[in-house]
Write an enzyme that holds these catalytic residues in place. Sequence first.
Site, mmCIF file in Angstrom:
data_model
loop_
_atom_site.group_PDB
_atom_site.id
_atom_site.type_symbol
_atom_site.label_atom_id
_atom_site.label_comp_id
_atom_site.label_asym_id
_atom_site.label_seq_id
_atom_site.Cartn_x
_atom_site.Cartn_y
_atom_site.Cartn_z
ATOM 1 N N LYS A 61 0.851 -1.170 0.051
ATOM 2 C CA LYS A 61 0.093 0.079 -0.079
ATOM 3 C C LYS A 61 0.765 1.263 -0.155
ATOM 4 C CE LYS A 61 -4.131 -2.094 2.006
ATOM 5 N NZ LYS A 61 -5.299 -2.133 3.122
ATOM 6 N N GLY B 184 0.914 -0.197 10.551
ATOM 7 C CA GLY B 184 1.311 -0.271 9.065
ATOM 8 C C GLY B 184 0.321 0.338 8.306
ATOM 9 N N ARG C 156 4.251 -3.262 18.031
ATOM 10 C CA ARG C 156 5.609 -3.950 18.650
ATOM 11 C C ARG C 156 6.711 -3.144 18.742
ATOM 12 N NH1 ARG C 156 10.008 -6.282 16.540
ATOM 13 N NH2 ARG C 156 9.113 -6.415 14.380
ATOM 14 N N GLY D 120 -13.254 -8.987 9.086
ATOM 15 C CA GLY D 120 -13.365 -7.812 7.953
ATOM 16 C C GLY D 120 -13.898 -8.011 6.716
ATOM 17 N N LEU E 283 7.639 0.810 19.308
ATOM 18 C CA LEU E 283 6.753 1.867 19.998
ATOM 19 C C LEU E 283 7.157 3.166 18.926
ATOM 20 C CD1 LEU E 283 5.265 3.678 21.769
ATOM 21 C CD2 LEU E 283 7.270 3.845 23.151
ATOM 22 N N TYR F 91 -9.744 -11.358 7.135
ATOM 23 C CA TYR F 91 -11.006 -12.242 7.031
ATOM 24 C C TYR F 91 -10.633 -13.517 6.342
ATOM 25 C CZ TYR F 91 -10.795 -11.577 2.110
ATOM 26 O OH TYR F 91 -10.365 -11.477 0.711
#
EC number: 1.1.1.25
Length: 269
Positions: free
Chosen positions: A65, A128, A150, A238, A152, A215
């Site tokens: 993306k 992400g 995971r 989802g 910070l 999903y």
Amino acid sequence: MDNYAVWGNPIKQSKSPQIHKIFAEQTKQCMEYKAILGDPEKFETELLRFFADGAKGCNITAPFKERAYSLADEYSERALTAEACNTLKRLQDGRLYADNTDGAGLVSDLERLGWLKSKQSLLIIGAGGATKGVLLPLLQAQQNITLCNRTLTKARDLADKFAPYGNIQAMKLSEIPVQKFDLVINATSLGLQGKTVDIEPEILRLAGAVYDMQYDKGKDTPFVAWAKALGVQNVHDGFGMLVGQAAHSFYLWRGIMPDIKPLLENDLI
């Protein structure tokens, strides 16, 4: 016939081709939509060739993306804010237009489920590209968001970026307090690897509702299965988000909004 596709890796699990086939039949559009396994080493080259060969548009899923976003020439506000896109459209002059319909799909599905209430506490797991696409619509819906990851630094950078739009804080995954959140959303892609999130189980037990942006049509995702095993009553995957974001992408490409109810209320795929 106009050509479209969804790009991702992995991609064999994608239901997008079936969804868009149903949309096309419903709205009488002449188009073909396929799934393409993106090569991490050649993604940009292959995607640009796809459009050079005449394709009209495509969807982008994990893990591309942010890389697809960098290829665009024009952007919607929601893509610009996210710096990630799940939809590309080839304009008449050949340039690429990027949009991000993930947030619209998620918000519409949460509203359908009755899980989107103003000023509720919301825990989002993962920082992400998928998360980037949904933060703005959720903050616009007046959600009080705790974003955990995971590492910070990644969560903090994202929280700082979206702080002007609403109430959001960052936290390390291992440091989430054991407390009740009105809604917990898994925005990681760990389910594609058959894995789930490493958080304190009591956080899910206490949650008002649990939602997995992934999903697996026909069976529970690992995160959904885990939440159900812990006794959480309100749990959902989802698929509704997928159908919702697909409808908004379809509208961008074809100028007509398909009816998503038949897909959500009937076992069509």
